[in-house]
Motif scaffolding. Sequence first.
Motif, PDB file in Angstrom:
ATOM      1  N   ILE A  18       0.929  -0.980   0.053  1.00  0.00           N
ATOM      2  CA  ILE A  18       0.164  -0.135  -0.052  1.00  0.00           C
ATOM      3  C   ILE A  18       0.888   1.164   0.017  1.00  0.00           C
ATOM      4  O   ILE A  18       2.126   1.324   0.376  1.00  0.00           O
ATOM      5  CB  ILE A  18      -0.791  -0.227   1.276  1.00  0.00           C
ATOM      6  N   SER A  21       0.573   4.044   5.292  1.00  0.00           N
ATOM      7  CA  SER A  21       0.852   3.305   6.433  1.00  0.00           C
ATOM      8  C   SER A  21      -0.418   2.714   6.809  1.00  0.00           C
ATOM      9  O   SER A  21      -1.564   3.204   6.856  1.00  0.00           O
ATOM     10  CB  SER A  21       1.306   4.428   7.502  1.00  0.00           C
ATOM     11  N   ILE A  22      -0.158   1.382   7.278  1.00  0.00           N
ATOM     12  CA  ILE A  22      -1.421   0.685   7.859  1.00  0.00           C
ATOM     13  C   ILE A  22      -1.377   0.613   8.985  1.00  0.00           C
ATOM     14  O   ILE A  22      -0.432   0.500   9.905  1.00  0.00           O
ATOM     15  CB  ILE A  22      -1.216  -0.938   7.077  1.00  0.00           C
ATOM     16  N   SER A  24      -4.402  -1.137  10.749  1.00  0.00           N
ATOM     17  CA  SER A  24      -5.128  -2.641  11.236  1.00  0.00           C
ATOM     18  C   SER A  24      -5.523  -3.179   9.922  1.00  0.00           C
ATOM     19  O   SER A  24      -5.585  -2.679   8.849  1.00  0.00           O
ATOM     20  CB  SER A  24      -6.296  -1.761  11.939  1.00  0.00           C
ATOM     21  N   ILE A  25      -5.813  -4.505  10.400  1.00  0.00           N
ATOM     22  CA  ILE A  25      -6.256  -5.498   9.370  1.00  0.00           C
ATOM     23  C   ILE A  25      -7.070  -6.232   9.845  1.00  0.00           C
ATOM     24  O   ILE A  25      -7.127  -6.738  11.226  1.00  0.00           O
ATOM     25  CB  ILE A  25      -5.192  -6.145   8.527  1.00  0.00           C
ATOM     26  N   ILE A  36      -8.398  -3.390   5.292  1.00  0.00           N
ATOM     27  CA  ILE A  36      -7.022  -2.852   5.751  1.00  0.00           C
ATOM     28  C   ILE A  36      -7.392  -1.288   6.045  1.00  0.00           C
ATOM     29  O   ILE A  36      -8.008  -0.476   5.318  1.00  0.00           O
ATOM     30  CB  ILE A  36      -5.989  -2.658   4.409  1.00  0.00           C
ATOM     31  N   LEU A  38      -6.121   2.402   7.134  1.00  0.00           N
ATOM     32  CA  LEU A  38      -4.965   3.292   6.771  1.00  0.00           C
ATOM     33  C   LEU A  38      -5.121   4.631   7.805  1.00  0.00           C
ATOM     34  O   LEU A  38      -5.712   5.193   8.381  1.00  0.00           O
ATOM     35  CB  LEU A  38      -4.780   3.733   5.425  1.00  0.00           C
ATOM     36  N   SER A  65      -7.166   8.764  11.115  1.00  0.00           N
ATOM     37  CA  SER A  65      -6.707   7.229  10.862  1.00  0.00           C
ATOM     38  C   SER A  65      -7.715   6.564  11.248  1.00  0.00           C
ATOM     39  O   SER A  65      -8.235   6.557  12.139  1.00  0.00           O
ATOM     40  CB  SER A  65      -5.317   7.203  11.617  1.00  0.00           C
ATOM     41  N   CYS A 293       0.671  -7.262   9.176  1.00  0.00           N
ATOM     42  CA  CYS A 293       0.896  -5.676   8.563  1.00  0.00           C
ATOM     43  C   CYS A 293       1.943  -5.011   9.199  1.00  0.00           C
ATOM     44  O   CYS A 293       2.135  -5.118  10.540  1.00  0.00           O
ATOM     45  CB  CYS A 293      -0.301  -5.115   8.456  1.00  0.00           C
ATOM     46  N   ASP A 296       3.599  -0.285   5.246  1.00  0.00           N
ATOM     47  CA  ASP A 296       2.838  -0.097   4.135  1.00  0.00           C
ATOM     48  C   ASP A 296       2.565  -1.582   3.416  1.00  0.00           C
ATOM     49  O   ASP A 296       2.328  -1.579   2.212  1.00  0.00           O
ATOM     50  CB  ASP A 296       3.569   0.682   3.186  1.00  0.00           C
ATOM     51  N   VAL A 298       1.237  -5.946   3.498  1.00  0.00           N
ATOM     52  CA  VAL A 298       0.254  -7.151   4.109  1.00  0.00           C
ATOM     53  C   VAL A 298       1.086  -8.258   3.868  1.00  0.00           C
ATOM     54  O   VAL A 298       1.228  -8.537   2.551  1.00  0.00           O
ATOM     55  CB  VAL A 298      -1.061  -7.184   3.977  1.00  0.00           C
TER      56      VAL A 298
END
Length: 359
Positions: A18, A21-22, A24-25, A36, A38, A65, A293, A296, A298
Amino acid sequence: MAESSKDENQIVPKEIVIKDSIFSIDCHPSFDLIGIGLITGSVLLYPYGSEKQRLHCELKHHKQSCRALKFSENGNSLFTGSKDRSLCQVDVHSGNIVHRINQSHKSPIYSLHVVNTNTIATGDDSGLIKVWDIRNMSAVMELNVHSDFVSDMTDNGHKTLIAVSGDGSLSATDLRGHKRKSGKSDTFESELLSVAIVKSGSKVICGDGDGAIGIFNWNLWEDITDRFPGHPQSIDSIVKITEDLVCTSCMDGMVRAVQILPNRTILEVGQHSKELSVDCLSLTHDCEYVASCSHDSVRFWSVDKMIQARTKSDPLLLNEAGDSEDSIENGNSKKRRKGKNKMLVTKRHKPSAEFFADL
Protein backbone atom coordinates in the motif's frame (compact mmCIF):
# COMPACT_ATOMS: atom_id res chain seq x y z
CA MET A 1 8.12 -15.30 -5.19
CA ALA A 2 5.42 -16.72 -2.98
CA GLU A 3 6.61 -18.88 -0.14
CA SER A 4 5.95 -22.62 -0.43
CA SER A 5 5.15 -24.83 2.55
CA LYS A 6 5.96 -28.50 2.94
CA ASP A 7 2.83 -29.14 0.91
CA GLU A 8 4.05 -28.09 -2.53
CA ASN A 9 0.47 -27.41 -3.61
CA GLN A 10 0.05 -24.71 -0.99
CA ILE A 11 1.18 -21.30 -2.20
CA VAL A 12 1.17 -18.45 0.28
CA PRO A 13 -0.81 -15.43 -1.01
CA LYS A 14 1.08 -12.58 -2.58
CA GLU A 15 2.20 -9.61 -0.50
CA ILE A 16 -0.09 -6.58 -0.68
CA VAL A 17 1.78 -3.27 -0.82
CA ILE A 18 0.00 0.00 0.00
CA LYS A 19 1.17 3.58 -0.58
CA ASP A 20 0.15 4.72 2.91
CA SER A 21 0.88 3.43 6.42
CA ILE A 22 -1.37 0.62 7.66
CA PHE A 23 -2.94 0.76 11.12
CA SER A 24 -5.13 -2.35 11.22
CA ILE A 25 -6.21 -5.43 9.26
CA ASP A 26 -8.91 -8.09 9.51
CA CYS A 27 -9.64 -11.14 7.35
CA HIS A 28 -13.19 -11.82 6.14
CA PRO A 29 -14.81 -14.77 7.99
CA SER A 30 -15.87 -16.60 4.80
CA PHE A 31 -13.95 -15.34 1.77
CA ASP A 32 -10.41 -14.57 0.61
CA LEU A 33 -10.82 -10.88 1.39
CA ILE A 34 -8.97 -8.62 3.82
CA GLY A 35 -9.90 -5.22 5.23
CA ILE A 36 -7.08 -2.71 5.67
CA GLY A 37 -7.31 0.48 7.75
CA LEU A 38 -4.94 3.31 6.83
CA ILE A 39 -3.39 6.32 8.54
CA THR A 40 -5.27 8.51 6.05
CA GLY A 41 -8.62 7.23 7.34
CA SER A 42 -9.33 5.20 4.20
CA VAL A 43 -10.41 1.57 4.40
CA LEU A 44 -9.34 -0.80 1.63
CA LEU A 45 -10.90 -4.14 0.72
CA TYR A 46 -8.43 -6.44 -1.05
CA PRO A 47 -8.88 -10.01 -2.23
CA TYR A 48 -5.80 -12.15 -1.64
CA GLY A 49 -4.36 -15.15 -3.44
CA SER A 50 -1.45 -16.54 -5.43
CA GLU A 51 -1.78 -13.86 -8.10
CA LYS A 52 -1.17 -10.14 -7.67
CA GLN A 53 -4.47 -8.62 -6.59
CA ARG A 54 -6.14 -5.36 -7.46
CA LEU A 55 -8.01 -3.16 -5.02
CA HIS A 56 -11.72 -3.97 -5.04
CA CYS A 57 -13.03 -1.15 -2.92
CA GLU A 58 -11.80 1.97 -1.13
CA LEU A 59 -13.95 3.59 1.56
CA LYS A 60 -13.29 7.16 2.67
CA HIS A 61 -15.68 7.67 5.57
CA HIS A 62 -13.14 8.70 8.25
CA LYS A 63 -11.39 12.06 8.46
CA GLN A 64 -8.47 10.71 10.49
CA SER A 65 -6.65 7.37 10.78
CA CYS A 66 -8.70 4.15 10.87
CA ARG A 67 -7.22 2.53 13.94
CA ALA A 68 -9.47 -0.52 14.23
CA LEU A 69 -11.68 -2.58 11.96
CA LYS A 70 -13.48 -5.92 12.24
CA PHE A 71 -15.83 -7.88 10.02
CA SER A 72 -19.13 -9.05 11.49
CA GLU A 73 -19.56 -12.75 12.22
CA ASN A 74 -21.46 -13.32 8.96
CA GLY A 75 -19.13 -11.06 6.98
CA ASN A 76 -21.88 -8.81 5.65
CA SER A 77 -20.74 -5.79 7.66
CA LEU A 78 -17.43 -4.14 8.44
CA PHE A 79 -17.11 -2.09 11.64
CA THR A 80 -14.49 0.65 11.69
CA GLY A 81 -13.26 2.98 14.43
CA SER A 82 -11.17 6.10 13.94
CA LYS A 83 -8.96 8.62 15.65
CA ASP A 84 -11.64 11.19 14.72
CA ARG A 85 -13.86 9.32 17.27
CA SER A 86 -16.33 8.11 14.64
CA LEU A 87 -17.69 4.57 14.64
CA CYS A 88 -19.15 3.16 11.41
CA GLN A 89 -20.91 0.06 10.15
CA VAL A 90 -20.35 -0.52 6.43
CA ASP A 91 -22.25 -2.88 4.13
CA VAL A 92 -19.45 -4.99 2.64
CA HIS A 93 -21.30 -5.75 -0.61
CA SER A 94 -22.40 -2.22 -1.50
CA GLY A 95 -19.85 -0.13 0.38
CA ASN A 96 -22.66 1.99 1.85
CA ILE A 97 -22.62 3.30 5.42
CA VAL A 98 -25.32 1.51 7.42
CA HIS A 99 -24.69 3.35 10.72
CA ARG A 100 -22.39 6.21 11.63
CA ILE A 101 -21.80 7.81 15.04
CA ASN A 102 -19.53 10.84 14.71
CA GLN A 103 -18.76 11.30 18.42
CA SER A 104 -18.96 7.71 19.65
CA HIS A 105 -16.30 8.38 22.33
CA LYS A 106 -14.92 11.50 23.97
CA SER A 107 -11.42 10.22 23.17
CA PRO A 108 -10.14 8.65 19.93
CA ILE A 109 -11.05 5.00 19.37
CA TYR A 110 -8.10 2.64 19.80
CA SER A 111 -9.55 -0.89 19.57
CA LEU A 112 -12.68 -2.73 18.42
CA HIS A 113 -13.99 -6.24 19.04
CA VAL A 114 -17.00 -8.12 17.62
CA VAL A 115 -18.68 -10.00 20.48
CA ASN A 116 -21.58 -11.61 18.59
CA THR A 117 -24.15 -10.98 15.87
CA ASN A 118 -25.72 -8.05 17.72
CA THR A 119 -22.90 -6.77 19.92
CA ILE A 120 -19.54 -5.05 19.48
CA ALA A 121 -17.18 -3.36 21.92
CA THR A 122 -14.93 -0.35 21.42
CA GLY A 123 -12.06 0.95 23.56
CA ASP A 124 -10.55 4.42 23.46
CA ASP A 125 -7.38 6.31 24.35
CA SER A 126 -8.64 7.24 27.82
CA GLY A 127 -9.37 3.64 28.86
CA LEU A 128 -13.16 3.73 28.41
CA ILE A 129 -14.89 0.66 26.95
CA LYS A 130 -18.32 0.91 25.34
CA VAL A 131 -20.50 -2.07 24.46
CA TRP A 132 -22.87 -1.45 21.53
CA ASP A 133 -26.12 -3.00 20.33
CA ILE A 134 -25.59 -2.80 16.58
CA ARG A 135 -29.26 -3.27 15.74
CA ASN A 136 -29.74 0.43 16.53
CA MET A 137 -26.08 1.33 17.15
CA SER A 138 -26.69 2.39 20.74
CA ALA A 139 -24.30 2.05 23.68
CA VAL A 140 -25.74 -0.40 26.21
CA MET A 141 -22.80 -0.45 28.62
CA GLU A 142 -19.88 1.79 29.60
CA LEU A 143 -16.92 0.37 31.51
CA ASN A 144 -14.58 2.80 33.26
CA VAL A 145 -12.03 0.24 34.39
CA HIS A 146 -8.81 1.45 32.76
CA SER A 147 -6.82 4.70 32.96
CA ASP A 148 -4.97 4.44 29.63
CA PHE A 149 -5.68 3.24 26.09
CA VAL A 150 -7.56 -0.04 25.63
CA SER A 151 -5.12 -1.94 23.45
CA ASP A 152 -6.97 -5.20 22.73
CA MET A 153 -10.12 -7.18 23.57
CA THR A 154 -11.46 -10.72 23.24
CA ASP A 155 -14.28 -12.85 24.70
CA ASN A 156 -15.04 -16.45 25.68
CA GLY A 157 -18.01 -17.28 23.51
CA HIS A 158 -20.00 -14.06 23.95
CA LYS A 159 -20.08 -14.28 27.76
CA THR A 160 -17.10 -12.46 29.28
CA LEU A 161 -15.27 -9.54 27.71
CA ILE A 162 -11.53 -9.53 28.37
CA ALA A 163 -9.67 -6.26 27.80
CA VAL A 164 -6.04 -5.20 28.26
CA SER A 165 -4.71 -1.68 28.55
CA GLY A 166 -1.69 0.56 28.31
CA ASP A 167 -2.09 1.16 32.05
CA GLY A 168 -0.70 -2.37 32.58
CA SER A 169 -3.92 -4.07 33.67
CA LEU A 170 -6.43 -6.66 32.47
CA SER A 171 -10.19 -6.47 33.05
CA ALA A 172 -12.89 -9.16 32.77
CA THR A 173 -16.56 -8.21 32.51
CA ASP A 174 -19.55 -10.56 32.36
CA LEU A 175 -21.79 -9.26 29.55
CA ARG A 176 -24.89 -11.23 30.56
CA GLY A 177 -27.80 -9.75 32.49
CA HIS A 178 -27.89 -7.10 35.20
CA LYS A 179 -25.97 -8.99 37.88
CA ARG A 180 -22.63 -8.72 36.17
CA LYS A 181 -19.49 -10.21 37.64
CA SER A 182 -16.25 -8.45 36.89
CA GLY A 183 -12.60 -8.73 37.76
CA LYS A 184 -9.45 -6.71 37.33
CA SER A 185 -5.78 -7.54 37.63
CA ASP A 186 -3.11 -5.75 39.56
CA THR A 187 -1.29 -3.06 37.61
CA PHE A 188 1.89 -4.38 36.04
CA GLU A 189 5.00 -2.34 35.32
CA SER A 190 4.69 -2.80 31.56
CA GLU A 191 1.74 -1.91 29.35
CA LEU A 192 -0.42 -4.83 28.14
CA LEU A 193 -0.83 -4.73 24.37
CA SER A 194 -2.43 -7.97 23.16
CA VAL A 195 -4.62 -10.77 24.51
CA ALA A 196 -5.89 -14.26 23.61
CA ILE A 197 -7.78 -17.07 25.35
CA VAL A 198 -6.11 -20.51 25.12
CA LYS A 199 -6.08 -23.97 26.71
CA SER A 200 -9.82 -24.53 26.10
CA GLY A 201 -10.72 -21.35 27.93
CA SER A 202 -8.73 -22.07 31.08
CA LYS A 203 -5.92 -19.57 30.39
CA VAL A 204 -5.68 -15.97 29.20
CA ILE A 205 -2.38 -14.78 27.76
CA CYS A 206 -1.25 -11.17 27.38
CA GLY A 207 1.63 -9.71 25.41
CA ASP A 208 3.35 -6.77 27.12
CA GLY A 209 5.62 -3.88 26.23
CA ASP A 210 8.72 -5.68 27.50
CA GLY A 211 8.30 -8.66 25.16
CA ALA A 212 6.89 -11.08 27.74
CA ILE A 213 3.73 -13.18 27.67
CA GLY A 214 1.84 -13.15 30.97
CA ILE A 215 -0.48 -16.09 31.70
CA PHE A 216 -3.64 -15.81 33.83
CA ASN A 217 -5.82 -18.62 35.12
CA TRP A 218 -9.45 -18.02 34.18
CA ASN A 219 -11.37 -16.22 36.96
CA LEU A 220 -8.15 -15.58 38.91
CA TRP A 221 -7.50 -12.12 37.59
CA GLU A 222 -5.41 -10.45 40.28
CA ASP A 223 -2.04 -11.75 39.17
CA ILE A 224 -0.42 -13.91 36.52
CA THR A 225 0.52 -17.51 37.26
CA ASP A 226 3.34 -17.69 34.72
CA ARG A 227 5.46 -15.38 32.58
CA PHE A 228 7.40 -16.14 29.41
CA PRO A 229 9.98 -13.46 28.43
CA GLY A 230 10.61 -14.82 24.93
CA HIS A 231 10.55 -11.69 22.74
CA PRO A 232 13.22 -8.96 22.48
CA GLN A 233 10.67 -6.13 22.24
CA SER A 234 6.94 -5.46 22.70
CA ILE A 235 4.35 -8.05 21.61
CA ASP A 236 1.82 -5.99 19.66
CA SER A 237 -0.56 -8.73 18.50
CA ILE A 238 -1.44 -12.35 19.30
CA VAL A 239 -3.49 -14.78 17.20
CA LYS A 240 -4.49 -18.22 18.49
CA ILE A 241 -3.68 -21.11 16.13
CA THR A 242 -4.49 -24.08 18.38
CA GLU A 243 -5.21 -24.38 22.09
CA ASP A 244 -1.48 -24.40 22.90
CA LEU A 245 0.00 -22.62 19.87
CA VAL A 246 -0.20 -18.90 19.10
CA CYS A 247 1.31 -16.56 16.53
CA THR A 248 2.79 -13.29 17.78
CA SER A 249 3.93 -10.06 16.17
CA CYS A 250 6.76 -8.08 17.68
CA MET A 251 8.23 -4.60 17.49
CA ASP A 252 11.44 -6.14 16.10
CA GLY A 253 9.56 -6.90 12.85
CA MET A 254 9.41 -10.65 13.45
CA VAL A 255 6.39 -12.98 13.35
CA ARG A 256 6.81 -15.98 15.68
CA ALA A 257 5.03 -19.22 16.53
CA VAL A 258 4.94 -19.73 20.30
CA GLN A 259 3.84 -22.73 22.35
CA ILE A 260 1.97 -22.08 25.61
CA LEU A 261 2.58 -24.35 28.63
CA PRO A 262 5.24 -25.50 28.20
CA ASN A 263 6.33 -22.05 27.05
CA ARG A 264 8.78 -21.86 24.19
CA THR A 265 9.30 -20.17 20.83
CA ILE A 266 8.69 -22.84 18.19
CA LEU A 267 9.57 -20.92 15.05
CA GLU A 268 10.60 -17.51 13.79
CA VAL A 269 8.08 -17.55 10.97
CA GLY A 270 9.30 -14.51 9.07
CA GLN A 271 10.17 -10.83 9.20
CA HIS A 272 8.77 -7.78 7.45
CA SER A 273 11.69 -5.51 8.26
CA LYS A 274 14.33 -5.17 10.97
CA GLU A 275 13.53 -1.47 11.30
CA LEU A 276 9.70 -1.61 11.41
CA SER A 277 7.35 -3.34 13.84
CA VAL A 278 4.61 -5.81 12.92
CA ASP A 279 1.50 -4.09 14.23
CA CYS A 280 -1.40 -6.47 13.64
CA LEU A 281 -2.21 -10.12 12.88
CA SER A 282 -5.34 -11.81 11.54
CA LEU A 283 -6.14 -15.47 10.83
CA THR A 284 -7.70 -16.23 7.43
CA HIS A 285 -11.15 -17.83 7.27
CA ASP A 286 -9.80 -21.24 6.24
CA CYS A 287 -7.12 -21.23 8.96
CA GLU A 288 -4.40 -21.73 6.34
CA TYR A 289 -2.58 -18.40 6.78
CA VAL A 290 -1.88 -15.65 9.25
CA ALA A 291 -1.90 -12.17 7.74
CA SER A 292 0.40 -9.52 9.21
CA CYS A 293 0.85 -5.83 8.53
CA SER A 294 3.87 -3.59 8.92
CA HIS A 295 4.13 0.00 7.70
CA ASP A 296 2.86 -0.22 4.09
CA SER A 297 2.55 -3.96 3.44
CA VAL A 298 0.47 -7.03 4.29
CA ARG A 299 2.12 -10.45 4.18
CA PHE A 300 0.79 -13.97 4.67
CA TRP A 301 2.40 -16.84 6.58
CA SER A 302 1.64 -20.55 6.39
CA VAL A 303 -0.15 -21.98 9.44
CA ASP A 304 0.81 -25.47 8.25
CA LYS A 305 4.47 -24.49 8.61
CA MET A 306 3.83 -23.49 12.24
CA ILE A 307 1.96 -26.73 12.97
CA GLN A 308 4.76 -28.79 11.44
CA ALA A 309 7.38 -26.96 13.51
CA ARG A 310 5.29 -27.56 16.63
CA THR A 311 5.06 -31.31 15.85
CA LYS A 312 8.76 -31.68 15.05
CA SER A 313 9.76 -29.95 18.29
CA ASP A 314 7.68 -32.30 20.44
CA PRO A 315 8.91 -35.94 20.52
CA LEU A 316 5.50 -37.17 21.73
CA LEU A 317 3.66 -35.60 18.82
CA LEU A 318 6.34 -36.77 16.40
CA ASN A 319 5.96 -40.34 17.64
CA GLU A 320 2.18 -40.09 17.29
CA ALA A 321 2.61 -38.93 13.70
CA GLY A 322 4.95 -41.85 13.02
CA ASP A 323 2.52 -44.33 14.59
CA SER A 324 -0.24 -42.93 12.41
CA GLU A 325 1.81 -43.44 9.25
CA ASP A 326 2.74 -46.98 10.30
CA SER A 327 -0.87 -47.89 10.97
CA ILE A 328 -1.88 -46.69 7.51
CA GLU A 329 0.90 -48.70 5.86
CA ASN A 330 -0.13 -51.81 7.80
CA GLY A 331 -3.80 -51.40 6.90
CA ASN A 332 -4.68 -50.81 10.53
CA SER A 333 -7.85 -48.82 11.16
CA LYS A 334 -6.30 -47.13 14.20
CA LYS A 335 -6.45 -43.34 13.81
CA ARG A 336 -4.10 -40.73 15.13
CA ARG A 337 -5.23 -39.30 18.44
CA LYS A 338 -6.90 -35.94 17.96
CA GLY A 339 -6.76 -32.82 20.09
CA LYS A 340 -3.22 -31.49 20.22
CA ASN A 341 -3.28 -29.67 16.89
CA LYS A 342 -7.02 -29.29 16.40
CA MET A 343 -7.80 -26.08 14.53
CA LEU A 344 -9.93 -23.57 16.37
CA VAL A 345 -11.88 -22.13 13.47
CA THR A 346 -14.09 -24.27 11.30
CA LYS A 347 -13.10 -24.09 7.67
CA ARG A 348 -15.71 -22.34 5.58
CA HIS A 349 -16.64 -22.44 1.91
CA LYS A 350 -14.33 -21.01 -0.71
CA PRO A 351 -14.91 -17.54 -2.20
CA SER A 352 -17.37 -17.12 -5.03
CA ALA A 353 -17.24 -14.81 -8.01
CA GLU A 354 -20.70 -13.53 -7.08
CA PHE A 355 -19.43 -12.13 -3.80
CA PHE A 356 -16.64 -10.09 -5.40
CA ALA A 357 -18.94 -8.98 -8.21
CA ASP A 358 -21.00 -7.07 -5.65
CA LEU A 359 -18.03 -5.03 -4.45
